[in-house]
Every structure is written in C-alpha cells, then in structure tokens.
Design a protein around this motif. Structure first.
Motif, PDB file in Angstrom:
ATOM      1  N   MET A  19       0.847  -1.190   0.000  1.00  0.00           N
ATOM      2  CA  MET A  19       0.000   0.000   0.000  1.00  0.00           C
ATOM      3  C   MET A  19       0.884   1.242   0.000  1.00  0.00           C
ATOM      4  SD  MET A  19      -3.088  -1.294   0.105  1.00  0.00           S
ATOM      5  CE  MET A  19      -4.109   0.072   0.615  1.00  0.00           C
ATOM      6  N   LYS A  20       0.496   2.235  -0.853  1.00  0.00           N
ATOM      7  CA  LYS A  20       1.255   3.487  -0.952  1.00  0.00           C
ATOM      8  C   LYS A  20       0.327   4.657  -0.651  1.00  0.00           C
ATOM      9  CE  LYS A  20       3.555   6.464  -4.295  1.00  0.00           C
ATOM     10  NZ  LYS A  20       2.492   7.495  -4.180  1.00  0.00           N
ATOM     11  N   LYS A  21       0.805   5.600   0.142  1.00  0.00           N
ATOM     12  CA  LYS A  21       0.024   6.785   0.485  1.00  0.00           C
ATOM     13  C   LYS A  21       0.234   7.862  -0.568  1.00  0.00           C
ATOM     14  CE  LYS A  21      -0.953   9.922   4.331  1.00  0.00           C
ATOM     15  NZ  LYS A  21      -0.577  10.298   5.711  1.00  0.00           N
ATOM     16  N   GLY A  22      -0.889   8.441  -1.046  1.00  0.00           N
ATOM     17  CA  GLY A  22      -0.794   9.459  -2.081  1.00  0.00           C
ATOM     18  C   GLY A  22      -0.262  10.774  -1.538  1.00  0.00           C
ATOM     19  N   HIS A  23       0.329  11.585  -2.440  1.00  0.00           N
ATOM     20  CA  HIS A  23       0.882  12.875  -2.032  1.00  0.00           C
ATOM     21  C   HIS A  23      -0.170  13.988  -2.043  1.00  0.00           C
ATOM     22  CE1 HIS A  23       4.649  10.766  -2.996  1.00  0.00           C
ATOM     23  NE2 HIS A  23       5.172  11.568  -2.090  1.00  0.00           N
ATOM     24  N   LYS A  24      -1.201  13.865  -2.863  1.00  0.00           N
ATOM     25  CA  LYS A  24      -2.208  14.926  -2.973  1.00  0.00           C
ATOM     26  C   LYS A  24      -3.461  14.583  -2.171  1.00  0.00           C
ATOM     27  CE  LYS A  24      -0.644  16.422  -7.566  1.00  0.00           C
ATOM     28  NZ  LYS A  24      -1.036  16.616  -8.973  1.00  0.00           N
ATOM     29  N   ARG A  25      -4.055  13.422  -2.463  1.00  0.00           N
ATOM     30  CA  ARG A  25      -5.305  13.051  -1.795  1.00  0.00           C
ATOM     31  C   ARG A  25      -5.070  12.376  -0.449  1.00  0.00           C
ATOM     32  NH1 ARG A  25      -9.004   9.868  -5.886  1.00  0.00           N
ATOM     33  NH2 ARG A  25     -10.411  10.125  -4.090  1.00  0.00           N
ATOM     34  N   LYS A  26      -3.850  11.948  -0.162  1.00  0.00           N
ATOM     35  CA  LYS A  26      -3.486  11.305   1.102  1.00  0.00           C
ATOM     36  C   LYS A  26      -4.278  10.011   1.362  1.00  0.00           C
ATOM     37  CE  LYS A  26      -0.735  14.714   2.005  1.00  0.00           C
ATOM     38  NZ  LYS A  26       0.719  14.550   1.867  1.00  0.00           N
ATOM     39  N   ASN A  27      -4.648   9.332   0.283  1.00  0.00           N
ATOM     40  CA  ASN A  27      -5.344   8.056   0.440  1.00  0.00           C
ATOM     41  C   ASN A  27      -4.368   6.914   0.195  1.00  0.00           C
ATOM     42  OD1 ASN A  27      -5.033   8.678  -2.234  1.00  0.00           O
ATOM     43  ND2 ASN A  27      -6.868   7.584  -2.881  1.00  0.00           N
ATOM     44  N   TRP A  28      -4.729   5.733   0.682  1.00  0.00           N
ATOM     45  CA  TRP A  28      -3.870   4.551   0.543  1.00  0.00           C
ATOM     46  C   TRP A  28      -4.361   3.713  -0.632  1.00  0.00           C
ATOM     47  CZ3 TRP A  28       0.512   3.773   3.303  1.00  0.00           C
ATOM     48  CH2 TRP A  28       0.695   4.578   4.437  1.00  0.00           C
ATOM     49  N   THR A  29      -3.423   3.351  -1.526  1.00  0.00           N
ATOM     50  CA  THR A  29      -3.757   2.576  -2.730  1.00  0.00           C
ATOM     51  C   THR A  29      -2.775   1.421  -2.862  1.00  0.00           C
ATOM     52  OG1 THR A  29      -4.410   4.648  -3.778  1.00  0.00           O
ATOM     53  CG2 THR A  29      -4.254   2.704  -5.196  1.00  0.00           C
ATOM     54  N   GLU A  30      -3.302   0.271  -3.233  1.00  0.00           N
ATOM     55  CA  GLU A  30      -2.450  -0.911  -3.421  1.00  0.00           C
ATOM     56  C   GLU A  30      -1.739  -0.819  -4.768  1.00  0.00           C
ATOM     57  OE1 GLU A  30      -2.872  -5.613  -2.483  1.00  0.00           O
ATOM     58  OE2 GLU A  30      -4.291  -4.806  -3.953  1.00  0.00           O
ATOM     59  N   LYS A  62       1.976   1.847 -15.643  1.00  0.00           N
ATOM     60  CA  LYS A  62       2.985   2.297 -14.694  1.00  0.00           C
ATOM     61  C   LYS A  62       2.532   3.609 -14.067  1.00  0.00           C
ATOM     62  CE  LYS A  62       7.978   3.151 -14.369  1.00  0.00           C
ATOM     63  NZ  LYS A  62       9.245   3.200 -15.134  1.00  0.00           N
ATOM     64  N   LYS A  63       2.608   3.689 -12.712  1.00  0.00           N
ATOM     65  CA  LYS A  63       2.149   4.880 -12.003  1.00  0.00           C
ATOM     66  C   LYS A  63       3.274   5.823 -11.607  1.00  0.00           C
ATOM     67  CE  LYS A  63      -1.536   5.427 -11.269  1.00  0.00           C
ATOM     68  NZ  LYS A  63      -2.581   6.006 -12.127  1.00  0.00           N
ATOM     69  N   GLY A  64       4.520   5.339 -11.541  1.00  0.00           N
ATOM     70  CA  GLY A  64       5.611   6.235 -11.177  1.00  0.00           C
ATOM     71  C   GLY A  64       6.879   5.489 -10.807  1.00  0.00           C
ATOM     72  N   ASP A  65       7.953   6.259 -10.547  1.00  0.00           N
ATOM     73  CA  ASP A  65       9.255   5.720 -10.170  1.00  0.00           C
ATOM     74  C   ASP A  65       9.760   6.464  -8.939  1.00  0.00           C
ATOM     75  OD1 ASP A  65       9.660   3.779 -12.204  1.00  0.00           O
ATOM     76  OD2 ASP A  65      10.027   5.404 -13.616  1.00  0.00           O
ATOM     77  N   ILE A  66      10.451   5.741  -8.083  1.00  0.00           N
ATOM     78  CA  ILE A  66      11.186   6.331  -6.955  1.00  0.00           C
ATOM     79  C   ILE A  66      12.664   6.160  -7.265  1.00  0.00           C
ATOM     80  CG2 ILE A  66      11.589   6.280  -4.482  1.00  0.00           C
ATOM     81  CD1 ILE A  66       8.863   4.936  -4.144  1.00  0.00           C
ATOM     82  N   VAL A  67      13.323   7.245  -7.646  1.00  0.00           N
ATOM     83  CA  VAL A  67      14.727   7.185  -8.056  1.00  0.00           C
ATOM     84  C   VAL A  67      15.602   7.132  -6.806  1.00  0.00           C
ATOM     85  CG1 VAL A  67      16.556   8.323  -9.342  1.00  0.00           C
ATOM     86  CG2 VAL A  67      14.191   8.466 -10.151  1.00  0.00           C
ATOM     87  N   LEU A  68      16.465   6.120  -6.734  1.00  0.00           N
ATOM     88  CA  LEU A  68      17.352   5.939  -5.581  1.00  0.00           C
ATOM     89  C   LEU A  68      18.746   6.472  -5.890  1.00  0.00           C
ATOM     90  CD1 LEU A  68      16.384   2.287  -4.572  1.00  0.00           C
ATOM     91  CD2 LEU A  68      15.505   4.404  -3.612  1.00  0.00           C
ATOM     92  N   ASN A  69      19.403   7.008  -4.873  1.00  0.00           N
ATOM     93  CA  ASN A  69      20.807   7.414  -4.968  1.00  0.00           C
ATOM     94  C   ASN A  69      21.439   7.279  -3.590  1.00  0.00           C
ATOM     95  OD1 ASN A  69      20.041   9.781  -3.510  1.00  0.00           O
ATOM     96  ND2 ASN A  69      19.415  10.745  -5.428  1.00  0.00           N
ATOM     97  N   GLY A  70      22.702   7.669  -3.502  1.00  0.00           N
ATOM     98  CA  GLY A  70      23.420   7.510  -2.248  1.00  0.00           C
ATOM     99  C   GLY A  70      22.892   8.374  -1.114  1.00  0.00           C
ATOM    100  N   LYS A  86      11.327  14.335  -2.325  1.00  0.00           N
ATOM    101  CA  LYS A  86      10.104  13.998  -1.597  1.00  0.00           C
ATOM    102  C   LYS A  86      10.301  12.690  -0.841  1.00  0.00           C
ATOM    103  CE  LYS A  86       7.544  13.891  -5.291  1.00  0.00           C
ATOM    104  NZ  LYS A  86       6.394  13.722  -6.189  1.00  0.00           N
ATOM    105  N   SER A  87       9.304  12.384   0.006  1.00  0.00           N
ATOM    106  CA  SER A  87       9.328  11.139   0.770  1.00  0.00           C
ATOM    107  C   SER A  87       8.077  10.326   0.433  1.00  0.00           C
ATOM    108  CB  SER A  87       9.364  11.421   2.271  1.00  0.00           C
ATOM    109  OG  SER A  87      10.524  12.149   2.609  1.00  0.00           O
ATOM    110  N   TYR A  88       8.180   8.999   0.645  1.00  0.00           N
ATOM    111  CA  TYR A  88       7.098   8.086   0.291  1.00  0.00           C
ATOM    112  C   TYR A  88       6.788   7.211   1.508  1.00  0.00           C
ATOM    113  CZ  TYR A  88       8.536   9.407  -4.441  1.00  0.00           C
ATOM    114  OH  TYR A  88       8.875  10.092  -5.568  1.00  0.00           O
ATOM    115  N   GLU A  89       5.492   7.167   1.879  1.00  0.00           N
ATOM    116  CA  GLU A  89       5.040   6.286   2.956  1.00  0.00           C
ATOM    117  C   GLU A  89       4.444   5.034   2.341  1.00  0.00           C
ATOM    118  OE1 GLU A  89       2.653   7.935   5.996  1.00  0.00           O
ATOM    119  OE2 GLU A  89       3.753   9.832   6.086  1.00  0.00           O
ATOM    120  N   ILE A  90       4.908   3.872   2.807  1.00  0.00           N
ATOM    121  CA  ILE A  90       4.496   2.593   2.235  1.00  0.00           C
ATOM    122  C   ILE A  90       4.132   1.661   3.393  1.00  0.00           C
ATOM    123  CG2 ILE A  90       5.212   0.631   0.812  1.00  0.00           C
ATOM    124  CD1 ILE A  90       7.154   2.509  -0.595  1.00  0.00           C
ATOM    125  N   ASN A  91       3.110   0.846   3.161  1.00  0.00           N
ATOM    126  CA  ASN A  91       2.654  -0.128   4.164  1.00  0.00           C
ATOM    127  C   ASN A  91       2.746  -1.528   3.569  1.00  0.00           C
ATOM    128  OD1 ASN A  91       1.472  -1.064   6.600  1.00  0.00           O
ATOM    129  ND2 ASN A  91      -0.484  -1.271   5.536  1.00  0.00           N
TER     130      ASN A  91
END
Length: 588
Positions: free
Chosen positions: A217-228, A249-257, A281-286
């Motif tokens: 589950m990922k929390k949205g940045h605008k609506r703040k709802n949880w979506t699988e 595809k809904k998006g990417d979280i680019v990782l770095n050091g 930005k930060s991402y909340e995941i369940n």
C-alpha cells in the motif's frame, strides 16, 4: 558484463542456427537478413551495400564467423548505443536459434520459460566459443531455482549428476541446460506452474536486475489516500504499477546515495509502515506483514549502500568473483602441469642416467666373467695339487682307521645318547601338535568374533538409515506446519482488514442516519411553521394572498408548486450537506 560481450553471445547463437550444414559458414544472403534484423532491433542505421562492399574481394562462397566478425564490429557493434530494448534483441536471436535447436518432446516448460533459461545461460556462460556453462555455474543456477520454488537443495543428487557429467564432459550447452531444467530432473515433486514461477523469479533477478517485487500500500501525495500498488525494486529505482501485469505504470522512486529508508510507528490503522526519504520527496508505504516489511527495508538499504559505494548488483559481483576464482584455479592447474612436465623431464634425465649406469654395470659384468675364467683356470691347477694331497691323506686314513676301531666303544655311548634325544624329540612334536590345535581353536574363535562384529556393523547401519528416514519425516512435517502457520496468519490479516472496513462503514452509516434525522426534524418544523402561518393569514385577511416579488432566475418546481429557492441555491445546500457528511468520516 560489457555490452559488446553480452550482445556477441546472443548473435553467436543466431549465426550458428543459420549454419545448416554445420560447416562453420553461412551464406551472404542469410547474413544480409541477419544484419538487417540486428540493425532494426538495436536502432542502428542499416547500409545494405556495406556487406557487399566489405566482402567484394572474397569468393562467392559462404562466410565463416572469423570473416563476419570484422563487418559485425565495424558496422554494427561499434555504432550500438544502450538505447534499445535488450529483450527484443534477445527474442529476435532466440527466435532464429530455437526454431532449429529446441526439442520440445519431453519438456514440461513453455517456450517463454525456455527463452528465460536461454537468457540466464548467456549471463552465466563462459566468454569462450562455443558457449558452454561449467559445473559451478550450473549448481549456482539450480540452487537459485530451487530456492525460488520453495524447495530444499539436495547436495547428494547434484553430486551424482556431476559425476555422470564429468564422465562425458565438464560443461553443458544451452540446449542441454534447457533439457535438464525442462524435464524436471531437479524439480521432482513440483508442478509445472511452480517451476515456471521459479524460472521467472530467477530471470527477474539475474537478467532484469529486479531484486524484489510484490504488492504493498502506498500513500498518495495529494489526496493522502492509501492505494495498493505492485512494486519492483531495481538497483537504482523502485517502480510501482497498478497490477502485476505491468500494463499501467504509475511512477518511479529514483534511488541514490543520499536516500534513506526507515521504519515508522503504527498510525491510521496501518501496522507495517516504513518510508523512503529522497532528495525531493518522501514516500510512505505499508507492507502486508512485518516479515515483508523487514525484507523490503533490507533490500532497499542494500541498493542504497551499493549506490554509495559505486558497486554493481550482487549477482554480477558474485559471478565475477566465481570467474576470477576459476581463472586462479586454472592458472594454478597450469602451473602444476608445468611443474609435472618439469618433473617428468627430470625423471627422463634420471632414466637416461640409470641406462648409462646399466651399461657400465654390463661392462663390469663382462670384466667379472673374464676374471672368473682366469679364476677357474687357477682352480684347476689347485685341484691337481689337492689330488696329490688326497693320495697322501689316504695313507694317513688307514692309520686313522685303527684309531677309529679303538673309539667304536665311544661311538656306542654316543648312539645311546642319540636315542635319548630322539625320545625327547618325539615328546616335543606331541607338544607342538597340541599347540597347533590350540591355535586352530583360537583362529575359530577370532573368526566368530569377526562375524559378530560384521553383524553388529550391519545392524548399526540399518539403525542409522531408520534414523535418517525419521529425520526426513520430521523435517517434512515441520515444513507443512510452517505453511499452515503462514496461511493462518494471512487469513487473520484479511479478517482484521475486513473488520476495519466493516467498522468504518458502520460509522459512516451512523453519521448518515443522524443527518437524515436532522433533515426530517427540520422538515417537520418547517411544516408546522407553514401551517401556523397559513392559519394566521386566513384568520386575519380571509382569502387575501400576499404578492411579493420573486427571483428573476428559474424557480424550482415541487409537488406543492413553485419552491422558495432557486436551482443554484439548491446546489449550494446539497454541497453544504455533502461536506457535513464527509467531515465525520474523515475524523474517524
């Protein structure tokens, strides 16, 4: 692996599939088609005349791999960039070679799974042609596949197979590897779907660099709802999709050091929270449970650590270490063979020295024989002298006989003593016979003890076999218990989620019921006021009706006539009522 080496392996398969006669050569017309397809897939401008120009000084016959390589390097590989889909490139080469070489008679896997094994073979095979995969890489792949299928690795089974393989050869071709996996030799007890899922998981890790994947589950940045979402973890990014078919595809979280991942306390009814902090930005995941949450956190931290150190994927590093170790062992083997050759040379030199010494000994023997002949001649002369001495001794013997007669009496006494000694000798023989019988009895007892020891060893081996069967049965029962625990945990989680949803729906229903009661009460009050007002007007003014100016806009028509409010006012009231309805649900 360098891009050029990776591409050359797939192209080698395609080139050899065009060699129908297995002569090591392919016609120019087929090479034109192959070159055109390669350029199309790798997005390289194709020059159809370049092939003819390159081979214009050659004869009209087919071209070997050595003859095609300069053209391939100059007009294709030197121009290639990493801007094309490697899976399309691999599928094109696979289509050419599978049509000729893949035997589907006894395979339990699909063509898609065979293609994935083909890609894994190209990744693990040695950089030598013809391509082959060695025993160590076969064991690595089969271990990965067994773990992906959820089975246990049986070392003894692979050791037996390795012994059979060492008798024939020390490596396998790609088609032999596909047959080995596709016939279920190392996946007995697994169904075809489990085998296919295991091949896909290993393919994702080794070829597509997907370290981990699954629903969260990922929390949205605008609506703040949880979506699988379906998440895919790669070395430098996390992609999330609507479902596992990867269609949207809904998006990417680019990782770095500079990224970090940390666990979060429970909130908003979510119990397995963690968040990924990036520069923007930060991402909340369940996650679904604590175990998967910990696995995802560890996998993401590993990717961030590798990015900080500038290192490649773990499976690439382990493959490189295995290759370097094999090269080191091969160098040591070559050094050992060199030392063996040196020792063999030294041994041959020793043999030559021994041969020379043998010749010298033969010469010495010849000299010794010559000396023996001279010695015999001297001995003959001596014998003549002894003969003369013997005659003189005869005369002396006659004189001695007289003396012997005198000593005959002494001889009788001596014979008496001899007879006594013979009696003693017979008694000694009897004693020796008794000792021999005793030794035979002792040998019989020893053999009986040996037979008892052998029977005891057989009984001990039988008990050990029974103990091993018991251990295997216990391990299988334990595995079934663990699977039942996992299923019960999943059912409990699903029941908790359903209870939370039911409680939320109950709260929403209570809020709507309260709002409905408020509206009914307001309608009753309004009806009372209206009846009171009408009664007063009828009492004081009779049938006179007050006429007042109304709104210029279109009025709302009800069952009782024109309404006291317009359509715009009605929409505003509906909007206000909807906001009051949603406010209790959000507070819950």
């Amino acid at each position: 692996m360098a891009l050029r080496d990776e591409l050359l392996k797939a192209i080698w398969h395609a080139f050899t599939s065009l060699d129908v006669d297995k002569s090591g050569k392919v016609s120019k017309s087929q090479l034109k088609v192959l070159s055109h397809n390669l350029c199309t897939v790798m997005r390289i401008p194709h020059d159809p005349v370049a092939l003819e120009e390159h081979f214009k000084h050659d004869d009209e016959g087919p071209v070997s791999t050595q003859g095609y390589m300069p053209y391939l390097n100059k007009f294709i590989l030197d121009k290639v960039q990493d801007n094309f889909d490697r899976q399309d490139f691999n599928r094109m080469c696979w289509t050419l070679c599978a049509r000729k070489n893949l035997n589907r008679t006894h395979l339990l896997i699909s063509d898609e799974d065979a293609f994935k094994i083909w890609c894994i073979f190209n990744f693990l095979s040695e950089d030598k042609y013809p391509l082959a995969i060695v025993n160590e890489e076969i064991e690595y792949f089969l271990r990965k596949l067994t773990e992906a299928m959820g089975g246990s690795w049986v070392e003894e089974r692979f050791e037996d197979y390795k012994l059979e393989l060492s008798i024939k050869q020390q490596c396998l071709s790609v088609w032999e590897l596909i047959t080995l996996v596709g016939t279920g030799t190392f996946s007995k007890g697994m169904d075809c779907q489990t085998l296919s899922m295991g091949i896909t998981e290993v393919f994702h890790e080794l070829i597509l660099d997907i370290f981990k994947q699954g629903y969260m589950m990922k929390k949205g940045h605008k609506r703040k709802n949880w979506t699988e979402r379906w998440f895919l973890l790669r070395p430098n990014s996390i992609s999330y999709y609507v479902s596992e078919n990867l269609a949207e595809k809904k998006g990417d979280i680019v990782l770095n050091g500079n990224c970090s991942v940390e666990s979060l306390p429970d909130k908003e009814g979510k119990k397995c929270l963690f968040y990924i902090k990036c520069s923007d930005k930060s991402y909340e995941i369940n996650a679904s449970d604590k175990k998967r949450k910990q696995e995802w956190i560890q996998a993401i931290q590993m990717c961030i650590s590798l990015l900080k150190l500038g290192r490649s994927a773990p499976h690439c590093e382990s493959r490189q270490k295995r290759r370097e170790l094999r090269q080191k062992q091969q160098a040591e083997q070559e050094e050992l063979e060199l030392r063996m050759r040196e020792l063999q040379t030294a041994n041959e030199n020793k043999q030559h020295q021994l041969e020379a010494m043998r010749k010298k000994l033969e010469e010495a023997a010849a000299n010794a024989a010559e000396e023996e002949r001279s010695r015999l001649q001297i001995q003959t002369e001596l014998q003549d002298r002894y003969r003369m001495d013997l005659e003189r001794e005869k005369m002396v013997r006659q004189e001695m006989e007289e003396q012997v007669a005198q000593k005959s009496s002494e001889l009788e006494q001596y014979l008496q003593r001899v007879r006594e000694l013979e009696d003693m000798y017979h008694r000694l023989e009897d004693a020796l016979e008794d000792e021999k019988r005793a030794r035979q009895d002792e040998e019989t007892v020893r053999r009986l003890q040996a037979r008892l020891l052998e029977e005891e060893a057989a009984k001990r081996a039988e008990l050990e076999q029974i103990h091993l069967h018991q251990q295997r049965a216990i391990s299988e029962t334990e595995a079934e218990k663990q699977e039942l625990r996992k299923e019960r945990t999943a059912q409990e989680n699903a029941l908790q989620a359903a209870m939370l949803q039911l409680e939320q729906l109950e709260n929403e229903r209570q809020g709507v019921l309260e709002q409905y009661q408020e509206v009914v009460q307001k309608l009753e009050d309004a009806a009372k006021n209206t009846r009171t007002w009408k009664h007063k007007v009828a009492h004081h003014e009779g049938l006179v009706h007050l006429i007042q100016p109304g709104s210029k806009g279109p009025q709302k028509i009800t069952n009782w006539g024109p309404a006291a409010f317009t359509e715009a006012e009605l929409s505003l009231r509906e909007k206000d009522w909807q906001e009051r309805k949603n406010r209790p649900a959000q507070t819950q």
